[in-house]
Design an enzyme around this catalytic site. Structure first.
Site, short mmCIF file in Angstrom:
data_model
loop_
_atom_site.label_atom_id
_atom_site.label_comp_id
_atom_site.label_asym_id
_atom_site.label_seq_id
_atom_site.Cartn_x
_atom_site.Cartn_y
_atom_site.Cartn_z
N HIS A 24 5.85 2.01 -1.49
CA HIS A 24 4.43 2.35 -1.45
C HIS A 24 3.89 2.72 -2.82
O HIS A 24 4.65 3.00 -3.74
CB HIS A 24 4.17 3.49 -0.44
CG HIS A 24 4.65 4.83 -0.91
ND1 HIS A 24 5.91 5.31 -0.64
CD2 HIS A 24 4.04 5.82 -1.62
CE1 HIS A 24 6.05 6.52 -1.15
NE2 HIS A 24 4.93 6.86 -1.78
N HIS A 74 2.55 7.31 2.49
CA HIS A 74 3.64 7.37 1.52
C HIS A 74 4.96 7.10 2.22
O HIS A 74 5.86 7.94 2.26
CB HIS A 74 3.63 8.74 0.81
CG HIS A 74 2.36 8.95 0.04
ND1 HIS A 74 2.30 8.83 -1.32
CD2 HIS A 74 1.10 9.22 0.47
CE1 HIS A 74 1.04 9.03 -1.72
NE2 HIS A 74 0.30 9.27 -0.65
N ASP A 84 1.44 5.23 -5.11
CA ASP A 84 0.75 6.51 -5.25
C ASP A 84 -0.50 6.27 -6.10
O ASP A 84 -0.39 5.82 -7.25
CB ASP A 84 1.60 7.53 -6.01
CG ASP A 84 2.80 8.05 -5.22
OD1 ASP A 84 2.90 7.80 -4.01
OD2 ASP A 84 3.64 8.72 -5.85
N TRP A 94 1.07 -7.82 20.20
CA TRP A 94 0.56 -7.06 19.06
C TRP A 94 0.86 -5.58 19.25
O TRP A 94 1.19 -5.14 20.35
CB TRP A 94 -0.93 -7.33 18.79
CG TRP A 94 -1.92 -7.08 19.92
CD1 TRP A 94 -1.66 -7.00 21.25
CD2 TRP A 94 -3.33 -6.90 19.77
NE1 TRP A 94 -2.83 -6.79 21.95
CE2 TRP A 94 -3.86 -6.72 21.06
CE3 TRP A 94 -4.19 -6.86 18.68
CZ2 TRP A 94 -5.23 -6.52 21.28
CZ3 TRP A 94 -5.56 -6.66 18.91
CH2 TRP A 94 -6.05 -6.49 20.20
N ASN A 95 0.81 -4.85 18.12
CA ASN A 95 1.15 -3.43 18.12
C ASN A 95 0.10 -2.64 17.36
O ASN A 95 -0.58 -3.17 16.49
CB ASN A 95 2.48 -3.21 17.37
CG ASN A 95 3.62 -3.98 17.98
OD1 ASN A 95 4.07 -3.69 19.08
ND2 ASN A 95 4.11 -4.97 17.25
N HIS A 147 4.69 12.83 -11.01
CA HIS A 147 3.41 12.89 -10.29
C HIS A 147 2.35 13.56 -11.14
O HIS A 147 1.23 13.07 -11.27
CB HIS A 147 3.58 13.66 -8.97
CG HIS A 147 4.29 12.90 -7.90
ND1 HIS A 147 5.67 12.81 -7.83
CD2 HIS A 147 3.83 12.18 -6.86
CE1 HIS A 147 6.02 12.08 -6.78
NE2 HIS A 147 4.91 11.68 -6.17
N HIS A 205 -3.70 11.16 -5.37
CA HIS A 205 -2.60 11.78 -4.62
C HIS A 205 -2.25 13.16 -5.16
O HIS A 205 -1.79 14.02 -4.40
CB HIS A 205 -1.38 10.85 -4.68
CG HIS A 205 -0.13 11.38 -4.03
ND1 HIS A 205 -0.12 11.97 -2.79
CD2 HIS A 205 1.17 11.38 -4.46
CE1 HIS A 205 1.13 12.33 -2.49
NE2 HIS A 205 1.92 12.00 -3.48
MN MN Z 1 4.12 8.77 -2.67
#
Ligand code: MN
Length: 257
Positions: free
Chosen positions: A73, A69, A75, A61-62, A207, A79
């Site tokens: 992904h 972002h 937003d 495992w990690n 955005h 954001h």
């Molecule tokens: Mn983003």
């Protein structure tokens, strides 16, 4: 037949295909590079905890290190300053995450002009051919940029004047965000805005307008060429990071064949 049984039968018989729109997430995943004095996100990385060794003889495992972002992904409205009173990524309405999607394909123009910007007239023309934009659904902007996504330099495509990647003109972003019933905007590039959008009025208009209108952004999609112009169902699964401004997400489309 009950609806969901019919869906599962259709998937098993390949009458409905599940198309993965997600970029692989690794240390090589391209990330946004803001110029000084702005702070930047980190690259994705794995930090091994154990791998069938003395630290854990039977398990691997990690820990993961990532920004919100990074790669494919979501937003969330919070954001952006224009959406700062809106929902965080743990508060998104699930009906916006399982929703219809249409594809506006400008890849021929974006290949010829990396700074290509979608305009209102382009969307009007698309609607004349394909019908209205889907209420509660997504516009996915196909630019062909996904072909560059395994090469960060070509994907970010920056020179001394900044990044050159395709996107949406400010007036078209305002119109899509404020005068339609879309849930959000999806793109193949590193962010929902064009590379040159730092110089637009307002800066980063996708955005500004989409997140300000309570709508969502979705980035670094792949395989949009495998979707029809209309009729796909998008399934988006961001992590419910409490207070988070966004999250890496696995994104699928269901497509009738
Ligand atoms: Mn983003």
């Amino acid at each position: 037949m009950p609806l969901l049984a019919d869906l599962l039968d259709s998937i098993a018989a390949n009458r409905v295909e599940i198309v993965d729109l997600t970029a692989p997430l690794s240390k090589d995943t391209p990330i946004l590079q803001l110029p000084p004095p702005f702070a930047n996100t980190i690259n994705f990385s794995l930090e091994q905890i154990s791998r069938y060794d003395e630290a854990g003889p039977n398990w691997y495992w990690n820990n993961i290190h990532t920004g919100e972002h990074t790669g494919t992904h979501v937003d969330a409205p919070v954001h952006w300053s224009s959406g700062k009173d809106g929902p965080d990524v743990s508060q998104l309405a699930l009906r916006t995450l399982v929703a219809p999607a249409v594809v506006v394909d400008v890849s021929d123009r974006a290949v010829a002009d990396p700074d290509y910007l979608l305009r209102i007239d382009d969307v009007r023309l698309w609607e004349a051919e394909n019908g209205p934009l889907p209420a509660g659904g997504w516009v996915l902007l196909r630019t062909g940029w996904d072909r560059r996504s395994n090469d960060a330099t070509r994907f970010l495509n920056a020179d001394e004047t900044g990044p050159h990647t395709p996107g949406i003109a400010a007036e078209c972003a305002r119109w899509l965000a404020e005068d339609t019933n879309l849930a959000g905007l999806g793109v193949e590039t590193v962010g929902t805005d064009a590379g040159a959008a730092h110089g637009f009025d307002p800066p980063f208009p996708c955005h500004h307008y989409f997140l300000g209108a309570g709508k969502l952004g979705l980035t670094q999609l792949q395989n949009l060429a495998r979707l029809p112009a209309t009729g796909a169902v998008l399934v988006i699964s961001p992590l419910p990071i409490v207070g988070g401004s966004g999250s890496p997400a696995r994104v699928y489309a269901l497509v009738e064949r």
